[in-house]
Design a protein around this motif. Structure first.
Motif, mmCIF file in Angstrom:
data_model
loop_
_atom_site.group_PDB
_atom_site.id
_atom_site.type_symbol
_atom_site.label_atom_id
_atom_site.label_comp_id
_atom_site.label_asym_id
_atom_site.label_seq_id
_atom_site.Cartn_x
_atom_site.Cartn_y
_atom_site.Cartn_z
ATOM 1 N N CYS A 1 0.841 -1.185 0.000
ATOM 2 C CA CYS A 1 0.000 0.000 0.000
ATOM 3 C C CYS A 1 0.883 1.243 0.000
ATOM 4 O O CYS A 1 1.907 1.286 0.675
ATOM 5 C CB CYS A 1 -0.905 0.004 1.225
ATOM 6 N N VAL B 1 -0.201 4.266 0.857
ATOM 7 C CA VAL B 1 -0.736 5.334 1.718
ATOM 8 C C VAL B 1 0.121 5.547 2.972
ATOM 9 O O VAL B 1 0.214 6.655 3.497
ATOM 10 C CB VAL B 1 -2.226 5.031 2.050
ATOM 11 N N ASN B 2 0.740 4.478 3.432
ATOM 12 C CA ASN B 2 1.786 4.594 4.447
ATOM 13 C C ASN B 2 1.334 5.133 5.802
ATOM 14 O O ASN B 2 1.997 5.993 6.395
ATOM 15 C CB ASN B 2 2.915 5.484 3.881
ATOM 16 N N CYS B 3 0.210 4.631 6.297
ATOM 17 C CA CYS B 3 -0.235 5.026 7.642
ATOM 18 C C CYS B 3 0.788 4.516 8.666
ATOM 19 O O CYS B 3 1.299 3.387 8.535
ATOM 20 C CB CYS B 3 -1.606 4.437 7.943
ATOM 21 N N PHE C 1 0.659 3.374 11.588
ATOM 22 C CA PHE C 1 0.343 2.225 12.445
ATOM 23 C C PHE C 1 0.150 0.936 11.654
ATOM 24 O O PHE C 1 -0.246 -0.084 12.202
ATOM 25 C CB PHE C 1 -0.953 2.514 13.227
ATOM 26 N N CYS C 2 0.433 0.960 10.335
ATOM 27 C CA CYS C 2 0.013 -0.167 9.499
ATOM 28 C C CYS C 2 1.193 -0.938 8.923
ATOM 29 O O CYS C 2 2.071 -0.352 8.275
ATOM 30 C CB CYS C 2 -0.862 0.351 8.373
ATOM 31 N N SER D 1 1.049 -3.087 6.510
ATOM 32 C CA SER D 1 0.925 -3.296 5.055
ATOM 33 C C SER D 1 1.781 -2.339 4.257
ATOM 34 O O SER D 1 2.210 -2.629 3.148
ATOM 35 C CB SER D 1 -0.519 -3.076 4.614
ATOM 36 N N ALA D 2 1.975 -1.154 4.821
ATOM 37 C CA ALA D 2 2.640 -0.112 4.051
ATOM 38 C C ALA D 2 4.158 -0.188 4.150
ATOM 39 O O ALA D 2 4.864 0.479 3.398
ATOM 40 C CB ALA D 2 2.165 1.244 4.563
ATOM 41 N N GLY E 1 -4.114 -2.472 1.331
ATOM 42 C CA GLY E 1 -4.371 -1.629 0.160
ATOM 43 C C GLY E 1 -5.391 -0.544 0.411
ATOM 44 O O GLY E 1 -6.171 -0.615 1.358
HETATM 45 S S1 SF4 Z 1 -3.529 -0.653 4.086
HETATM 46 FE FE1 SF4 Z 1 -2.511 0.331 5.817
HETATM 47 S S2 SF4 Z 1 -1.323 2.015 4.916
HETATM 48 FE FE2 SF4 Z 1 -2.850 1.387 3.405
HETATM 49 S S3 SF4 Z 1 -4.611 2.732 3.775
HETATM 50 FE FE3 SF4 Z 1 -4.967 0.840 4.949
HETATM 51 S S4 SF4 Z 1 -4.157 1.328 6.973
HETATM 52 FE FE4 SF4 Z 1 -3.293 2.884 5.594
#
Ligand code: SF4
Length: 342
Positions: free
Chosen positions: A111, A113-115, A117-118, A120-121, A158
């Motif tokens: 992903c 978006v790179n939050c 706390f996540c 996935s990113a 994602g």
């Molecule tokens: S997958 Fe993770 S980084 Fe991507 S939008 Fe969701 S929370 Fe944010």
């Protein structure tokens, strides 16, 4: 590359006829796939042998393989790491609720978006998933774990609105009576707040539930944990959410992550109540899983309960999410990251 799970029955009929096969074979194939959980041409024994042989060449079935499976000790959550045709992997989670089984679908590999706390990113964006690859996540659960499916949430790895066309196609495909025939009201799409695409979604005429990751009550804090907030400020996100409700009549859910000392404070509760109090919305408060890599931690029970109670007293309909699967690394991306480290 053609993918059987990407096709409507009509598209399959056209494809088969172009290959010199009978149109009605599409009915048989769809019956095998969507009613009998059969995903191998060899096992579709009602098809003539020569058709099966040809289909193996022109329409190979890439059914995802299970790389790993984790079952939560509560018996209510199962997480699969699935391998796709090109070797990439995606996570999918089944949650068994009192009201039925829900599957959390991934829409991208990685992903962008790179939050903060996540998980996935952490390794960035790899690629979009096709509609068929999302359909296959549901079929994998039906085959390997649980045949009954009542709802889906597009809330896995994602940002679905950055893979807009494929995600819309996916929802239309599984809504089709020839496939899973899942109602739009049983589908939820979660976005980090891609404002222009939220307006597009409102125009689709699909009454799905929109969930918006708010996670902070002001832009400064939101930017600290969600870099996408630089591009789409809070007020623009809230306006797009109001527009979605006005057009579709569907109540918007706001996701709000509870992080110790950061988003779960008295000041945040007050600000959030001012922002959302008295509105026809829902707030889903989600305790973060402790994340030692980035130094973000779950608040204690008392603080979380006080936060939620304050909001309730000030006219914000909020629920503290019943946690499912935190013991099996249910935060999105954790299983995939773990595998990459091995
Ligand atoms: S997958 Fe993770 S980084 Fe991507 S939008 Fe969701 S929370 Fe944010």
């Amino acid at each position: 590359m053609n993918n059987l799970f990407d096709m409507t029955k009509k598209e399959l009929q056209t494809f088969l006829v172009a290959q010199g096969m009978k149109k009605f074979r599409a009915d048989q194939i769809f019956h095998y796939v969507y009613k009998e959980n059969i995903f191998s041409w060899d096992e579709m024994v009602l098809l003539p042998k020569k058709d099966r042989q040809l289909l193996k060449d022109v329409l190979p079935i890439h059914f995802p393989e299970i790389v790993s499976r984790l079952d939560a000790s509560d018996g209510q959550t199962v997480k699969l790491l699935l391998q796709l045709a090109d070797g990439e992997t995606v996570e999918t989670v089944l949650m068994m609720h009192d009201y039925g089984n829900s599957i959390c679908v991934s829409s991208q590999v990685g992903c962008a978006v790179n939050c903060a706390f996540c998980a996935s990113a952490k390794n960035g964006f790899v690629r979009n998933l096709s509609a068929g690859e999302m359909v296959a996540q549901l079929l994998a659960f039906r085959k390997y774990v649980m045949p009954e499916l009542h709802s889906i949430v597009i809330m896995g790895t994602g940002e679905p609105l950055l893979n807009y066309d494929n995600v819309i196609r996916f929802m239309k495909l599984i809504h089709d009576k020839d496939t899973l025939y899942l109602g739009y009201r049983n589908m939820t799409l979660s976005t980090s707040g891609i404002v222009p695409k939220m307006y597009d979604l409102a125009k689709e005429g699909m009454p799905i539930t929109l969930a918006v990751s708010l996670h902070a009550p002001n832009d400064a804090l939101r930017r600290r944990i969600m870099p996408i907030a630089e591009k789409y400020p809070l007020e623009a996100v809230l306006q797009a959410a109001r527009h979605y409700f006005d057009v579709t009549g569907r109540k918007v859910t706001f996701e709000y992550i509870l992080i110790k000392g950061l988003t779960c404070t008295n000041a945040c509760a007050k600000e959030l109540a001012r922002l959302l109090g008295g509105q026809n919305i829902l707030v889903n408060a989600i305790p973060i899983n402790d994340n030692y890599d980035v130094g973000l931690y779950r608040p204690d029970e008392k603080t979380m309960n006080e936060f939620v109670t304050y909001l309730q007293r000030h006219g914000v309909p909020v629920t503290l999410r019943r946690e499912m699967g935190s013991k099996i690394q249910a935060a999105c991306g954790q299983l995939r990251i773990k595998r990459e480290k091995i």
